[in-house]
Scaffold this active site. Structure first.
Site, PDB file in Angstrom:
ATOM      1  N   ASP A 348     -14.245 -23.673  -5.863  1.00 35.62           N
ATOM      2  CA  ASP A 348     -13.524 -23.281  -4.657  1.00 35.62           C
ATOM      3  C   ASP A 348     -14.197 -22.043  -4.047  1.00 35.62           C
ATOM      4  O   ASP A 348     -13.953 -20.951  -4.512  1.00 35.62           O
ATOM      5  CB  ASP A 348     -12.035 -23.044  -4.931  1.00 35.62           C
ATOM      6  CG  ASP A 348     -11.774 -22.203  -6.169  1.00 35.62           C
ATOM      7  OD1 ASP A 348     -12.689 -21.988  -7.003  1.00 35.62           O
ATOM      8  OD2 ASP A 348     -10.639 -21.741  -6.311  1.00 35.62           O
ATOM      9  N   GLU A 550     -18.622 -11.828 -11.957  1.00 36.00           N
ATOM     10  CA  GLU A 550     -18.127 -13.209 -11.939  1.00 36.00           C
ATOM     11  C   GLU A 550     -19.236 -14.200 -11.589  1.00 36.00           C
ATOM     12  O   GLU A 550     -19.263 -15.324 -12.086  1.00 36.00           O
ATOM     13  CB  GLU A 550     -17.001 -13.311 -10.907  1.00 36.00           C
ATOM     14  CG  GLU A 550     -16.399 -14.693 -10.773  1.00 36.00           C
ATOM     15  CD  GLU A 550     -15.514 -14.827  -9.542  1.00 36.00           C
ATOM     16  OE1 GLU A 550     -14.623 -15.690  -9.570  1.00 36.00           O
ATOM     17  OE2 GLU A 550     -15.702 -14.086  -8.566  1.00 36.00           O
TER      18      GLU A 550
END
Length: 596
Positions: A348, A550
């Site tokens: 996403d 991340e």
């Protein structure tokens, strides 16, 4: 590779399947083309949310109108906890003076939030993992470079920073929280991700196993099994607003990796019922799709399909802004379902899910059969069969062995593209409803290059096929995805975080591990080269910023990634796990440089 099926035995952990599945050769398929479709014009299921989440949607709207977009994170507002009953809080909120655009005064809203809510994240408290030691015995024996070893121990130390337990308040008054009352300690990804996430947990566990933290790894599995027992599937994350979707299904892989290291048969036995239940979730109802080839052979595959047709609560204001130009109510609901389904994919967001790469509202996730999802379910079927075998349930072992053979054949038939040497996502038709099966057509394979096109290499029937690995390795090398600092997610620079130039830890790990587990020397060399580049960029970024990230920009060594709907996050669970797993597998020689 660390460990094998039986802790005292040697490689390969999937040897049971090698002899059974090597006979399934990759055919050159020819197919007829007939009109076919998925039933996409009917509304799908919607999983209701709790009143607290609905109220937070209103709070989020008012906060955006009041504070503006600068540094605004909608997730913050759905992660707050009530201090008082919801009815009392709603009454106070309704009495706040608001302007025509829905904004309150900054002073009033700040005071209201301070008076009526505990801060986001306060319902997850730091918890010392009992199996943590500063330097575990036998930790990363192949890491000979003292500089890299010192850094690896710092990454290992991060497990203490990311370890949490659900506060007593959540267990006593769950209706005051969106956080779900998990029974065991857990490890969170970090930063704004203050709760457990599903597929992140696989790579967290791989890192914990390298850190010899077996009890913590088992606790993570126990929490995810709890979610299956409560909801019928593992949620995207352990929040009330994530109950409408799952995430890439890797729980069986977690159970299997823990079993390989510990040999704990009872742990495997207790996990099996939940794994079988999850398999049913992904292979029935809205997730199940049948594709028919020219020989009238039917193949069952799976897709992502969220049980939701409203804005995602954690990103409600963002989703509403994208949908603001969609006037038709059904089309708006359809868009919201596609957004939530893309979130279920873990990717996403990416142009992978868009019909038009420049228009986010053309997301069409439910109209795609994803290569990687079906590879994960093939792995699930392998894992269940093997775990059932070691626990003595031969009926289940046989049943899932047959299921894995059927899915292996389906993946070869529907996704494999021999000319490209890649597995390609498959677009479903949508011209009619209630079609019994899709009919395979070559033109429905998505010809764009994504890192997911190589994920099946992670699964035993594919990495054990030497000629196939050779072809896929050459394809990867010429794909344009291999960059200075790792594997890019796609070739499209869209501004979405799962597109170029971002690289993500789980993608590196799956492709590298698949290449490394093959018997091919060239593939193993490519695997190590990618791993070295990835370790190096993580190290340099850590030394510059003091944190693990991340995602990373694979065009530049030592640069972290960007794009997407929130600022870059640090912590970071799966990045830590993959670095430790890579260092365990490949080591770091004394004389190899670590700087860019």
């Amino acid at each position: 590779m660390a460990g094998s099926l039986f802790p005292s035995h040697s490689h390969s952990s999937f040897s049971l399947f090698s002899s059974l599945l090597l006979s399934l050769l990759l055919p050159t398929m020819t197919f007829t083309t007939k009109a076919s479709s998925a039933c996409t014009s009917e509304p799908g299921p919607v999983k209701p949310t709790i009143p607290l989440v609905a109220f937070f949607d209103r709070l989020q709207e008012t906060a955006l109108a009041t504070f503006g977009k600068t540094k605004f994170d909608p997730k913050f507002y759905v992660d707050l906890s009530l201090k008082f009953e919801l009815s009392k809080t709603q009454t106070a909120f309704d009495q706040l003076p608001k302007s025509a655009n829905g904004s309150a005064s900054v002073k009033d809203l700040k005071e209201f939030i301070a008076e009526y809510f505990e801060d986001a994240g306060e319902d997850m408290v730091l918890a010392e993992p009992e199996d943590f030691v500063p330097e575990p015995e036998g930790f990363l024996p192949k890491v000979k470079n003292p500089e890299v070893r010192a850094w690896a121990l710092e990454v290992h130390l991060l497990w203490k920073n990311l370890s949490r337990k659900v506060s007593d308040g959540v267990h006593k008054r769950p209706e005051f929280h969106t956080l779900l009352p998990l029974p065991q300690q857990c490890v969170i990804p970090g930063s704004r991700f203050r709760e457990v996430y599903y597929w992140d947990s696989y790579w967290v566990i791989r890192g914990l196993l390298a850190s010899k933290m077996y009890d913590t790894a088992k606790a993570i599995v126990s929490n995810l099994i709890y979610l299956i027992e409560e909801y019928g599937y593992v949620l995207n994350g352990a929040r009330a607003y994530y109950t409408n979707r799952s995430q890439p299904p890797l729980l069986s892989a977690m159970v299997f990796e823990v079993y390989k290291r510990t040999g704990d048969v009872e742990f495997a036995r207790k996990s099996l019922p939940a794994l079988i239940k999850e398999h049913e979730f992904w292979n029935s109802g809205i997730h199940k799709v049948t594709v028919q080839d020219s020989q009238a052979q039917k193949h069952t595959l799976s897709r992502y399909y969220a049980m939701w047709n409203k804005p995602r609560p954690e990103s409600s204001t963002i989703d509403k802004e994208f949908a603001s130009n969609i006037s038709n109510v059904y089309e708006k609901q359809h868009f919201y379902r596609e957004v939530a389904s893309a979130a279920e994919s873990g990717w996403d967001f990416s142009t992978r899910w868009m019909r038009n790469h420049s228009d986010f509202t053309t997301l069409a996730t439910t109209s795609i059969l994803p290569v990687d999802l079906n590879a994960f379910i093939l792995r699930m079927e392998h894992d269940i069969a093997l775990l059932a075998k070691v626990t003595g349930d031969h009926n289940i072992a046989e049943r899932f062995l047959k299921a894995s053979e059927a899915r292996h054949e389906a993946i070869k038939t529907v996704f494999w593209n021999a000319e490209k040497g890649q597995w390609l996502d498959y677009w479903l038709g949508n011209s009619t409803c209630n079609a019994e099966a899709q009919t395979w057509e070559a033109c429905n394979q998505n010809q764009n290059v994504f890192a997911s096109n190589f994920v099946p290499l992670w699964i035993e029937p594919f990495f054990s096929d030497a000629s196939l690995v050779e072809k896929v390795t050459r394809s990867l090398q010429s794909s344009g995805l291999l960059c200075d600092a790792g594997i890019a997610t796609s070739l499209t620079k869209s501004g979405e975080q799962w597109d170029f130039p971002n690289g993500w830890a789980p993608i590196q790990h799956m492709i590298v591990e698949g290449l490394a587990r093959s018997g091919l020397k060239e593939a193993k060399l490519v695997a190590e080269d990618i791993a070295v580049r990835w370790i190096r960029t993580n190290y340099v970024a850590y030394k510059k910023t003091g944190t693990m990230h991340e995602k990373y920009d694979v065009e530049k060594c030592g640069a972290f990634g960007g794009g997407g709907e929130y600022i870059p996050q640090t912590g970071f669970g799966w990045s830590n796990g993959v670095v430790l797993a890579f260092l365990e597998e490949f080591g770091w020689p004394q004389d190899r440089r670590i700087n860019c």
